[in-house]
Design an enzyme around this catalytic site. Structure first.
Site, PDB file in Angstrom:
ATOM      1  N   LYS A  64       0.858  -1.173   0.000  1.00 22.87           N
ATOM      2  CA  LYS A  64       0.000   0.000   0.000  1.00 22.87           C
ATOM      3  C   LYS A  64       0.902   1.233   0.000  1.00 22.87           C
ATOM      4  O   LYS A  64       1.657   1.463   0.947  1.00 22.87           O
ATOM      5  CB  LYS A  64      -0.910  -0.022   1.231  1.00 22.87           C
ATOM      6  CG  LYS A  64      -1.813   1.199   1.327  1.00 22.87           C
ATOM      7  CD  LYS A  64      -2.899   1.039   2.364  1.00 22.87           C
ATOM      8  CE  LYS A  64      -3.661   2.327   2.555  1.00 22.87           C
ATOM      9  NZ  LYS A  64      -4.717   2.244   3.552  1.00 22.87           N
ATOM     10  N   ASP A 169     -13.434   5.189   9.829  1.00 19.30           N
ATOM     11  CA  ASP A 169     -13.784   5.049   8.414  1.00 19.30           C
ATOM     12  C   ASP A 169     -14.254   3.616   8.172  1.00 19.30           C
ATOM     13  O   ASP A 169     -13.946   3.004   7.156  1.00 19.30           O
ATOM     14  CB  ASP A 169     -12.547   5.358   7.562  1.00 19.30           C
ATOM     15  CG  ASP A 169     -12.893   5.988   6.226  1.00 19.30           C
ATOM     16  OD1 ASP A 169     -14.102   6.182   5.962  1.00 19.30           O
ATOM     17  OD2 ASP A 169     -11.964   6.257   5.447  1.00 19.30           O
TER      18      ASP A 169
HETATM   19  P1  ADP Z   1      -7.412   3.854   0.805  1.00 13.68           P
HETATM   20  O1  ADP Z   1      -6.816   4.574   1.961  1.00 13.68           O
HETATM   21  O2  ADP Z   1      -6.916   4.374  -0.486  1.00 13.68           O
HETATM   22  O3  ADP Z   1      -8.896   3.727   0.880  1.00 13.68           O
HETATM   23  P2  ADP Z   1      -7.329   0.989   1.410  1.00 13.68           P
HETATM   24  O4  ADP Z   1      -6.419   0.452   2.460  1.00 13.68           O
HETATM   25  O5  ADP Z   1      -8.773   1.104   1.782  1.00 13.68           O
HETATM   26  O6  ADP Z   1      -6.766   2.375   0.877  1.00 13.68           O
HETATM   27  O7  ADP Z   1      -7.176   0.084   0.120  1.00 13.68           O
HETATM   28  C1  ADP Z   1      -7.795   0.392  -1.117  1.00 13.68           C
HETATM   29  C2  ADP Z   1      -8.296  -0.897  -1.778  1.00 13.68           C
HETATM   30  O8  ADP Z   1      -7.213  -1.814  -1.979  1.00 13.68           O
HETATM   31  C3  ADP Z   1      -9.298  -1.660  -0.945  1.00 13.68           C
HETATM   32  O9  ADP Z   1     -10.599  -1.230  -1.167  1.00 13.68           O
HETATM   33  C4  ADP Z   1      -9.097  -3.076  -1.372  1.00 13.68           C
HETATM   34  O10 ADP Z   1      -9.826  -3.354  -2.545  1.00 13.68           O
HETATM   35  C5  ADP Z   1      -7.631  -3.142  -1.714  1.00 13.68           C
HETATM   36  N1  ADP Z   1      -6.845  -3.688  -0.575  1.00 13.68           N
HETATM   37  C6  ADP Z   1      -6.246  -2.977   0.402  1.00 13.68           C
HETATM   38  N2  ADP Z   1      -5.591  -3.772   1.276  1.00 13.68           N
HETATM   39  C7  ADP Z   1      -5.788  -5.027   0.826  1.00 13.68           C
HETATM   40  C8  ADP Z   1      -5.349  -6.319   1.287  1.00 13.68           C
HETATM   41  N3  ADP Z   1      -4.588  -6.465   2.372  1.00 13.68           N
HETATM   42  N4  ADP Z   1      -5.733  -7.406   0.578  1.00 13.68           N
HETATM   43  C9  ADP Z   1      -6.492  -7.266  -0.535  1.00 13.68           C
HETATM   44  N5  ADP Z   1      -6.919  -6.095  -1.036  1.00 13.68           N
HETATM   45  C10 ADP Z   1      -6.578  -4.980  -0.368  1.00 13.68           C
END
Ligand code: ADP
Ligand code: MG
Length: 401
Positions: A64, A169
Site C-alpha cells: 500500500k 472510516d
Molecule cells: P485507501 O486509503 O486508499 O482507501 P485501502 O487500504 O482502503 O486504501 O485500500 C484500497 C483498496 O485496496 C481496498 O478497497 C481493497 O480493494 C484493496 N486492498 C487494500 N488492502 C488489501 C489487502 N490487504 N488485501 C487485498 N486487497 C486490499
C-alpha cells in the site's frame, strides 16, 4: 529518470519527486526481500495505491503506497488554514507518517487477534501486508447471513473501542469479505484514540453508517441495539502502545491536523475529487502526471497536485487573502461604527461622504480589484502551465532514511 526535479523557482536546487520517493522505498523493501515482484493494481483510493506483490518466499502480499495530498483541496472552506498547514509539513512526510501509523496499528491489532491483514514490513510511505482473499463489501450483492456479518462488524468496532481505538472510516469500502463470509478490516491511518475529543462522534458514526448500509443493501430487518459509547469499557489501551511505536506527539499532532483537513474536504464536498484542474478560482493547484511503476495504464496513473510546492505558493502571497475583500465595499456594512478601542471605523468615516463621492470611490475600488484579480489569474495560470509541462510529480527535499 525523473526521480529528482531541478527546482529554480526562488532557489536553485533539487527535490525528490514522488516517483523518486517510491524508488527509494521499493529499493529498501526489495533489498530485504520483503518484495521481489509487483503485479496488478488492486485498488486506488483517494489516499493510497494498492498493488499485488510477492515476497522473496513467494508469498502473495499487497503493498500500500500512501499518497497523501493527492486529493484536491479547492473546496476546503477556509483556505487560509490549509495554506498555513502547507508550510508545516510536506506531503511526502505526511504520507510517510500515514504509513508508519498504519503499520503500527496493523501490528498492534494483529497481535490482539483483530481480523486485519498480517503486517509484513514498512518503509517510508509503503506498507507491505498479507493479501486478503476477499472482496470489498461494496462489491458484494448478496450475503447468506447479513445479520451475522453486521453483528461481527459492530462487535469489531466495540472491541476496538474497548482497546482504546475508533476506526473512523469503518464502511463498506474498508471491509473485505471472503467466500466464507469472514470479514477483514483494512485502512487504518485515520484511526484515533478514544481519548480524542471527537472519538464518541466518530464511534457513533461508524456504527450507524454500518447498520444503515446493511439495512439498505441487504434488507436487514432485524432491530439491532447499537452499543452506546458510554457503555464501552476500556480494557487494554492499544492506543498508548501504538503511540509508543515511533509516533511521537509532534508527529501525531501534524498527522491529525492533516487528517482533519481531509475530513473537512470530504464533508464539504461529499467525497473527494481525485484530480485537480489547473484553476478557475485563483487557487494554485497545478497538475503533473506521474507514471507509476509498470501499471501499464497511463490514464489511470495518479494525477498529483502541487500541494507541497512551496516555491509556487511563495510566488503568490496575495492569493491567500483574496476572498476577504469585496469589490463593492459591502463588507463594511457589517462593521460596527466603532472599534473596541473607540476609534471610528472606515464605515463611520464613509457615512460623512456624499453619495457621489461614495459611488466614485466604489467604482475606483472595483476597477482596482478587477485589475488585481486579472493579474493574479495570469500568474496562477502561467505557473500551472509550467507545472503541467514539467510532467513531474511533486516531491520535497527530505525523505532519506
Ligand atoms: P485507501 O486509503 O486508499 O482507501 P485501502 O487500504 O482502503 O486504501 O485500500 C484500497 C483498496 O485496496 C481496498 O478497497 C481493497 O480493494 C484493496 N486492498 C487494500 N488492502 C488489501 C489487502 N490487504 N488485501 C487485498 N486487497 C486490499
Ligand atoms: Mg479505504
Amino acid at each position: 529518470h525523473k526521480l529528482l526535479h531541478h527546482e529554480q523557482r526562488g532557489y536553485d536546487g533539487y527535490r525528490l519527486t514522488n516517483l523518486g520517493y517510491d524508488y527509494l522505498a521499493l529499493a529498501a523493501l526489495s533489498k530485504r526481500d520483503s518484495i521481489t515482484r509487483i503485479g496488478n493494481r488492486l485498488g486506488v483510493g483517494k489516499e493510497a495505491d494498492v498493488y499485488h506483490a510477492e515476497t522473496g518466499d513467494g508469498e502473495h502480499v499487497v503493498i500500500k503506497i500512501h499518497r497523501l495530498g493527492r486529493t484536491s483541496f479547492r473546496a476546503v472552506k477556509d483556505k487560509r488554514d490549509y495554506h498555513k498547514h502547507r508550510h508545516s509539513a510536506s506531503w511526502l512526510y505526511l504520507s510517510r507518517l500515514a504509513a508508519t501509523r498504519e503499520y503500527a496499528f496493523l501490528q498492534a491489532l494483529h497481535k490482539h487477534s483483530f481480523p486485519v491483514p498480517v503486517p509484513i514490513d514498512c518503509n517510508r510511505h509503503i506498507v507491505v501486508m498479507s493479501l486478503v482473499d476477499g472482496y470489498p463489501l461494496t462489491q458484494i450483492r448478496e450475503l447468506g447471513d447479513p445479520a451475522k456479518v453486521c453483528n461481527t462488524l459492530l462487535s469489531v468496532a466495540v472491541r476496538l473501542a474497548e482497546h482504546g481505538l475508533v476506526h473512523c472510516d469503518l464502511n463498506e469500502f474498508n471491509i473485505l469479505i471472503d467466500d466464507e463470509e469472514e470479514v477483514t478490516v483494512i485502512d487504518f491511518p485515520q484511526m484515533v484514540s478514544t481519548s480524542h475529543p471527537d472519538a464518541q462522534a466518530y464511534f457513533q458514526r461508524d456504527l450507524e453508517s454500518l447498520y444503515k448500509f446493511f439495512r439498505h443493501k441487504f434488507g436487514l430487518d432485524e432491530e439491532i441495539q447499537l452499543v452506546e459509547y458510554s457503555e464501552v469499557k476500556r480494557t487494554e489501551p492499544l492506543d498508548v502502545e501504538v503511540e509508543a511505536s515511533g509516533f511521537g506527539e509532534k508527529e501525531l499532532g501534524e498527522f491529525e491536523s492533516a487528517i482533519q483537513t481531509h475530513r473537512g474536504v470530504d464533508q464539504d464536498q461529499g467525497g473527494a475529487e481525485v484530480e485537480s484542474d489547473s484553476d478557475k478560482d485563483g487557487e494554485a493547484e497545478a497538475v503533473g502526471g506521474s507514471s507509476t511503476r509498470g501499471s501499464g495504464n497511463a490514464a489511470e496513473d495518479s494525477v498529483q497536485n502541487s500541494a507541497d510546492d512551496k516555491g509556487l505558493q511563495g510566488n503568490l502571497p496575495e492569493v491567500k487573502g483574496g476572498g476577504d475583500e469585496q469589490a463593492d465595499g459591502t463588507a463594511e456594512k457589517n462593521h460596527k461604527a466603532q472599534s473596541p478601542t473607540g476609534e471610528p471605523t472606515t464605515a463611520a468615516v464613509q457615512r460623512k461622504m456624499t453619495s457621489l463621492e461614495i459611488s466614485q470611490k466604489v467604482r475606483k475600488q472595483r476597477e482596482k480589484n478587477a485589475k488585481k484579480q486579472a493579474s493574479r489569474r495570469n500568474v496562477v495560470k502561467s505557473e500551472a502551465k509550467k507545472k503541467v509541462k514539467s510532467e513531474l510529480t511533486e516531491g520535497a527535499f527530505w525523505g532519506y532514511d
